[in-house]
Design an enzyme around this catalytic site. Structure first.
Site, PDB file in Angstrom:
ATOM      1  N   LYS A  17     -33.745  17.946  -2.239  1.00  0.00           N
ATOM      2  CA  LYS A  17     -34.107  18.530  -0.861  1.00  0.00           C
ATOM      3  C   LYS A  17     -35.253  19.676  -1.056  1.00  0.00           C
ATOM      4  O   LYS A  17     -35.050  20.348  -1.788  1.00  0.00           O
ATOM      5  CB  LYS A  17     -32.947  19.246  -0.183  1.00  0.00           C
ATOM      6  CG  LYS A  17     -32.996  19.808   1.135  1.00  0.00           C
ATOM      7  CD  LYS A  17     -31.768  20.416   1.752  1.00  0.00           C
ATOM      8  CE  LYS A  17     -31.888  21.072   2.930  1.00  0.00           C
ATOM      9  NZ  LYS A  17     -32.783  22.129   2.831  1.00  0.00           N
ATOM     10  N   ARG A  38     -42.613  19.336  13.001  1.00  0.00           N
ATOM     11  CA  ARG A  38     -41.296  18.870  13.592  1.00  0.00           C
ATOM     12  C   ARG A  38     -40.864  19.783  14.795  1.00  0.00           C
ATOM     13  O   ARG A  38     -40.360  19.446  15.534  1.00  0.00           O
ATOM     14  CB  ARG A  38     -40.321  18.435  12.864  1.00  0.00           C
ATOM     15  CG  ARG A  38     -40.591  17.317  11.898  1.00  0.00           C
ATOM     16  CD  ARG A  38     -40.638  15.895  12.457  1.00  0.00           C
ATOM     17  NE  ARG A  38     -39.829  15.491  13.398  1.00  0.00           N
ATOM     18  CZ  ARG A  38     -38.493  15.133  13.110  1.00  0.00           C
ATOM     19  NH1 ARG A  38     -38.227  14.947  11.851  1.00  0.00           N
ATOM     20  NH2 ARG A  38     -37.574  14.842  13.790  1.00  0.00           N
ATOM     21  N   GLU A  75     -42.399  15.906   4.277  1.00  0.00           N
ATOM     22  CA  GLU A  75     -42.213  17.202   3.910  1.00  0.00           C
ATOM     23  C   GLU A  75     -43.447  17.788   3.195  1.00  0.00           C
ATOM     24  O   GLU A  75     -43.829  17.066   2.234  1.00  0.00           O
ATOM     25  CB  GLU A  75     -40.810  17.689   3.044  1.00  0.00           C
ATOM     26  CG  GLU A  75     -40.427  19.050   2.981  1.00  0.00           C
ATOM     27  CD  GLU A  75     -39.316  19.261   4.209  1.00  0.00           C
ATOM     28  OE1 GLU A  75     -39.177  20.417   4.176  1.00  0.00           O
ATOM     29  OE2 GLU A  75     -38.907  18.348   4.861  1.00  0.00           O
ATOM     30  N   LYS A 216     -26.379  21.612  -0.695  1.00  0.00           N
ATOM     31  CA  LYS A 216     -27.323  22.869  -1.331  1.00  0.00           C
ATOM     32  C   LYS A 216     -26.859  23.474  -2.716  1.00  0.00           C
ATOM     33  O   LYS A 216     -25.615  23.455  -2.941  1.00  0.00           O
ATOM     34  CB  LYS A 216     -27.453  23.863  -0.246  1.00  0.00           C
ATOM     35  CG  LYS A 216     -28.311  23.728   0.975  1.00  0.00           C
ATOM     36  CD  LYS A 216     -28.667  24.678   1.597  1.00  0.00           C
ATOM     37  CE  LYS A 216     -29.890  24.464   2.336  1.00  0.00           C
ATOM     38  NZ  LYS A 216     -30.644  25.825   2.962  1.00  0.00           N
TER      39      LYS A 216
END
Length: 222
Positions: A17, A38, A75, A216
């Site tokens: 991530k 976005r 990303e 995470k």
């Protein structure tokens, strides 16, 4: 979702991530037409001129059987070395330092002058297909990532197919060990159900997909 809880053979795609800026790229007949942040999911800023300066964003897709329209999600990020070099040059010019690579990437991409963006060492990793018209879509997410690579789009080499929840947790442990040696910052990993038809059954809840979840890392102690 009940099916995910009881089904022990479900395949997931696990990936790092990245802490960057979410971007949507629109290609028509293989040519980059538009790039937007976005934003809030409905409206984003048009950053086409700035995105065109990023070397790892192809202006034309490779290959023969290209879709008529293709929306790719990715990303945009600043690698660790690029972030350090940028702050060094900011300091030399007596300008304000960026707090972290994410802010630096966002600031670089939102420049009004694309020539400034061109001097910033931005990179992109693509992680999903949005809209696709004019070709058969792959049946699973992992095959879709391979297809993006074949078209010349940059996909993380860390994207991995894993079996069931145990496979996901194993990937999480591996990436948390590897984290400090990666050339970019990550703040966790993401698991996605591999089977596209199962993704469609699971659907969305208020814009968030039910078939993807972020895991995470605990906050790093400085």
């Amino acid at each position: 979702h009940e099916r995910l809880k009881r089904d022990d053979v479900i395949e997931y795609v696990a990936e790092p991530k990245l802490d960057g800026l979410a971007i949507s790229l629109l290609y028509e007949n293989g040519k980059l037409i538009r790039a937007a942040t976005r934003g809030d999911g409905r409206t984003g800023e048009n950053v086409t001129q700035n995105i065109r300066t990023i070397r790892s964003v192809p202006l034309h897709l490779q290959g023969e059987s290209l879709p008529q329209r293709l929306e790719v999600r990715g990303e945009v990020y600043l690698p660790k070395a690029g972030f350090e070099a940028l702050n060094k040059s900011q300091a030399e010019k007596g300008e304000k330092l960026f707090a972290n690579p994410r802010n630096a990437a966002a600031g670089s991409l939102r420049q009004l002058d694309a020539r400034i963006t061109a001097t910033r060492p931005l990179e992109i990793y693509c992680y999903a297909l949005g809209l696709v018209e004019g070709i058969e879509q792959p049946a699973d997410h992992y095959a879709m990532m391979q297809q993006l690579r074949d078209w010349g789009l940059r996909v993380s080499p860390e994207v991995t197919k894993v079996k069931n929840i145990a496979g996901c947790l194993d990937y999480y442990r591996k990436m948390s060990k590897k984290r400090s040696s990666l050339p970019y910052d990550i703040d966790g990993v993401v698991y996605k159900v591999n089977d596209i038809s199962l993704q469609q059954q699971l659907g969305f809840v208020s814009r968030a997909p039910r078939w993807a979840i972020a895991h995470k890392f605990p906050a790093e102690e400085a």
